[in-house]
Structures are given as C-alpha cells and as structure tokens.
Enzyme design. Structure first.
Site, PDB file in Angstrom:
ATOM      1  CB  SER A 155      -3.595 -40.249 -27.730  1.00 17.75           C
ATOM      2  OG  SER A 155      -2.803 -40.293 -28.669  1.00 17.75           O
ATOM      3  CE  LYS A 156      -9.681 -37.390 -30.909  1.00 21.36           C
ATOM      4  NZ  LYS A 156      -9.680 -36.653 -29.969  1.00 21.36           N
TER       5      LYS A 156
END
Ligand code: GLU
Length: 495
Positions: free
Chosen positions: A254-255
């Site tokens: 994820s980010k």
C-alpha cells in the site's frame, strides 16, 4: 476453443502495481498460448467512476507497451467493452433468472435492511446479511408488485444446503458452504443498474473468457460467481487467483510502503521495461538463474504451472536495480528520448518547460554516456548534466586548490590545463587521458593536481561526470571562457 482472458478494471482509481500485475499476467498468459487478451471496463459503480481514471488506464498501458486484442478503444466481436454501455443486456439476463426461479424480486426497503443489520449486530449473530424475506414470494406476486410500481431489486436465489466446490488453477480444491456465501446478493439494483457480480459473469460468458486470472481478494466472490454460472447453465471459466503482493513487512502493498500508482513510478523516472520485468516476477518464475526478460521473452515463457502460491514481496531496492540496469542498456538516443521530458520539466534548457534548441538537443544525446552508469532514475539525469547547459557559478578559490598545494601553484596548474583544452576537445577518452598524463609528467606535476582545478573550472565542482567527455560537449571556446572566469577569481584572491 480459443483461449481468452481479460483485464477487467473498475475505473475508480489510478492504475497501481497490483492492477498492472493482473493485467500483465493475463497478457502474458494469452500470448504464451496464442490466445486473445481483452480489456473490459467495469464501470458499474457510477458514484466512484471518473473519466480521468479511464484516461490514466489508457496512458499507463500505452506507456508500458501492453496492447489488447479487443477493447473499448479498438472494438472487437463482443463490443461494446464498457459495462455502462451494456446495461440493457444485464437486465435481460437478470429477468431470465427470475423467470427460471433462480432469482427473485425483493421489495425490502433500505430502512428495513438497515434495521436487520443493526438488530443482528446487537445480537452478535453470525449472519449479518439479508434475511431472505422476499425469497418466498412467488415470481407472479413479484412481477405484479413490480408492475404496480413498487421499488425493487433482483436477488440471486442461492441454493441452500449445498456446498460449492471448484478447483482453482493455482490454489487447488476450494469449497464453500452455500450458507456461508453472502445471503442472496443483489444482481440488479432498483435503478436498473447491475451489480459487479452479474455484469462480470454475463460479460465473461458473452465474451468467451476461458481463463480468469485475478487478485486473491476476489476469491471469496468466486463461489457466488460459480452459482451464477450454474444458474444460467453456462460453463464457467478456469479461475486462477494470483498470489498477493506484500510490502517488506508482510502487509498488503500500500501507499505506506512507497509509490504504488504507476503514475508515481513514472514521475520518479522508472522505465517501463524495468517495471514490467520486475512486476512479471511478482509471483511467477520463468527460467532458472535468469532475471532479465523482455516482454517478448516473458510472453514466450509464461506458464500457469510456474506461479507461486506464496505471496510475492515487493522490493523497491530490487526494482531500482532493474531500472539502473535498463538505463545502462539503452542506446544514447533512446535514453535521451526517455530522459528529455524530465530535462524539459526541470528547466535544463532554460526556464522550466523550455524545449531544447537543436544544439542543446544534440548535446543532450552526446551527454548520455557521461551519466548512464551513474543514475538509477531518469529524474536524476537533468541535475547531473546541468553544468553542461548553463554555466555554473565559479566556486570559492579554496575549492580549486589540491591537497598540499597553494593558490599560486593552483593558478599555474589551471593555466597549464588551459593550454591543453584545444587539443583535448579533439581526442577521445583514452587519447585524452594519455595526453594529459604526458603533459603532467613533462611539467613535473601530479596528474590529479592538474585535473582538479581544471575539473572545478569546467564543471563547478570537484566531483563530476567524466571530464574529457564533458569538455568535448562544451567545446573549446566555452571551456576556455570558464577557465578564464575561474582564473580571474583566483587572481583576485592572491594576497
Ligand atoms: N472489476 C474487478 C476489479 O476491479 C474485476 C475482478 C475480476 O477480475 O473479476 O478488479
């Protein structure tokens, strides 16, 4: 039967690593078996849809060089390939299921559904979904209430007391008690729009999809999809749920881990070849001991038998290594072409966004060998070459002075360097090296002591890309002018 697979993104976000991995594996599988690869836009979620995401999808795949055989932009035998243009079709198939008693009209209001949910939640009930109240309505009653204008949805009648079994191509036998499937999910919403499940199955069937390679997060939906195939009396495709992609900490990528959208990778100066090569290895293997593959080589070697069950770990450092490798492998012309947009944006040729003139353009190509080995990202290139395109400020005198030397010796060294400039611009690297060595010897000075003030005068820094190559691009007149300005500063500093 022709093998067909598809990438079926919902344009509700930017293309990211997980998405392009799915797209790439489908592409490679189709290519490896001489099948067809389809792009289908699953834009049933109109609230989260954004045209910009569709554009991002096209831009991303054009940049990656991945092309489909059928799709919204190029058409094909099962057109249209955009679900919002196929809504009538889904309605027709939903009604078909109602008529066959495999689906039913449900008139429960949103308030009622919310009340059940709350009630069950408070009672800590194991089942929290729909209570199947309308399932017992006959299709005649359903139809007449609908005809009278009552708001309704169509729900799938999941056969109870059964188990749905299937063989995932990667994960093997999977079974799911039908009672554990989301109770009688909606197929058609009250506004006539289909849900993802209905549209996805109808389209896979009508488009002749034989293999569904998709992310593992879709695994829980698969029993439901198989029941839909069964309800229609259609042959289901082969399902293959791809290994998850994790960050180094074992959590879903994820980010938090770094860039995930392809736009971001692109902005940072990744090359499509590097990204494709690396992403192709996330959960698949090809040949023992070989890490570097072109798209063509991957297409020839991809096999469902070589997928890994274990999650793949996304390693940004490894990707950086691939990128540096592909930068080094590019011809000067190609690398310059890829790096040019970054140079223009970063103002290498004047103010930001200034296009290069013809001589700057050819200087930029000639400069590529100077930095090829020294960068990992295209984005780093302009700053490394700035000294060639705009004159750097003359550093303070101390910067010019080699160890154990002094200002007046340095002035003499730089003057000696100056006298070599004309000749140096006419020699290749090896000859230039030889020549400077000889001249240093003749003058009785160390090679390094001769080179250092020259480098500082020409590049504005003690550390720079190779000096002789730089000088050939600068050319003699500019080289001499830089040295003269430096000499003037040094002279000013004489006690
Ligand atoms: N539209 C779904 C997605 O966004 C497709 C899932 C599938 O491949 O069936 O990933």
């Amino acid at each position: 039967m022709e093998i067909k697979d598809r990438y079926a993104p919902s344009p509700t976000g930017l293309q990211h690593i997980g998405g392009i991995r799915t797209a790439l594996f489908n592409y490679l599988f189709a290519r490896s078996v001489g099948g067809a690869y389809i792009l289908r836009l699953e834009d049933t979620d109109r609230a989260r849809f954004d045209e910009a995401f569709v554009q991002n999808l096209y831009d991303t795949f054009a940049w990656l060089g991945i092309h489909w055989d059928e799709g919204p932009d190029i058409g094909g035998p099962a057109a249209p390939y955009i679900q919002s243009e196929r809504f009538d079709l889904y309605k027709k198939y939903a009604l078909e299921l109602v008529n066959a008693d495999k689906a039913y009209y449900c008139f429960c209001s949103a308030e009622r559904l919310e009340a059940i949910r709350k009630e069950r939640e408070q009672a800590h009930a194991s089942e929290t979904g729909y209570d199947r109240q309308c399932r017992s309505l006959s299709s005649e009653v359903g139809r007449s209430r609908k005809a009278a204008g009552e708001r309704c949805v169509i729900r799938l009648k999941i056969p109870l007391g059964e188990t749905t079994r299937f063989k995932d191509r990667l994960l093997g036998s999977i079974e799911w008690k039908n009672e554990d499937i989301n109770p009688d999910p909606i197929l058609l919403k009250s506004d006539g729009f289909p849900t993802y499940h209905l549209a996805n199955i109808v389209d896979d069937h009508l488009m002749g999809i034989t293999h569904v390679l998709r992310a593992q997060e879709w695994l829980p939906s698969t029993p439901l999809h198989l029941i839909l195939y069964q309800s229609f009396g259609w042959e289901p495709p082969v399902f293959c749920h791809l290994p998850m992609v994790m960050g180094q900490d074992g959590k879903k990528l994820s980010k938090r881990h770094g860039a995930t959208s392809i736009d971001e990778f692109r902005r940072q100066g990744y090359l499509p070849e590097a990204l494709l090569n690396y992403v192709a290895l996330l959960g698949a293997s090809y040949e023992e001991g070989k890490d570097l593959y072109t798209l063509q080589e991957l297409s020839e070697r991809f096999s469902l038998d070589k997928l890994n069950k274990a999650p793949a770990v996304f390693d940004y450092k490894k990707l950086e290594w691939y990128n540096a490798h592909y930068i080094r492998m590019k011809s000067d012309e190609d690398l310059a072409k890829s790096a040019l947009p970054y140079a223009i944006e970063q103002g290498l040729f004047g103010a930001p966004w200034t296009e290069p003139d013809a001589s700057q353009r050819s200087g930029f190509v000639k400069a590529m060998p100077l930095i090829k080995e020294r960068v990992s990202f295209l984005q780093e290139i302009p700053d490394k070459l700035r000294y060639l395109f705009s004159e750097p400020p003359v550093p303070p005198a101390a910067e010019f002075i080699p160890k154990k030397s002094d200002l007046s010796q340095t002035i003499e060294l730089l003057k000696l360097g100056r006298s070599l400039i004309e000749t140096l611009t006419k020699l290749d690297d090896a000859e230039a090296e030889q020549f400077v060595k000889q001249e240093a010897e003749k003058a009785g000075v160390k090679l390094g002591d001769l080179m250092m003030p020259l480098r500082v005068a020409l590049t504005g820094s003690r550390i720079s890309p190779p000096l002789f190559g730089s000088l050939r691009i600068l050319e003699a007149a500019a080289g001499l002018a830089r040295i003269d300005r430096s000499l003037a500063v040094l002279e000013e500093n004489r006690p």
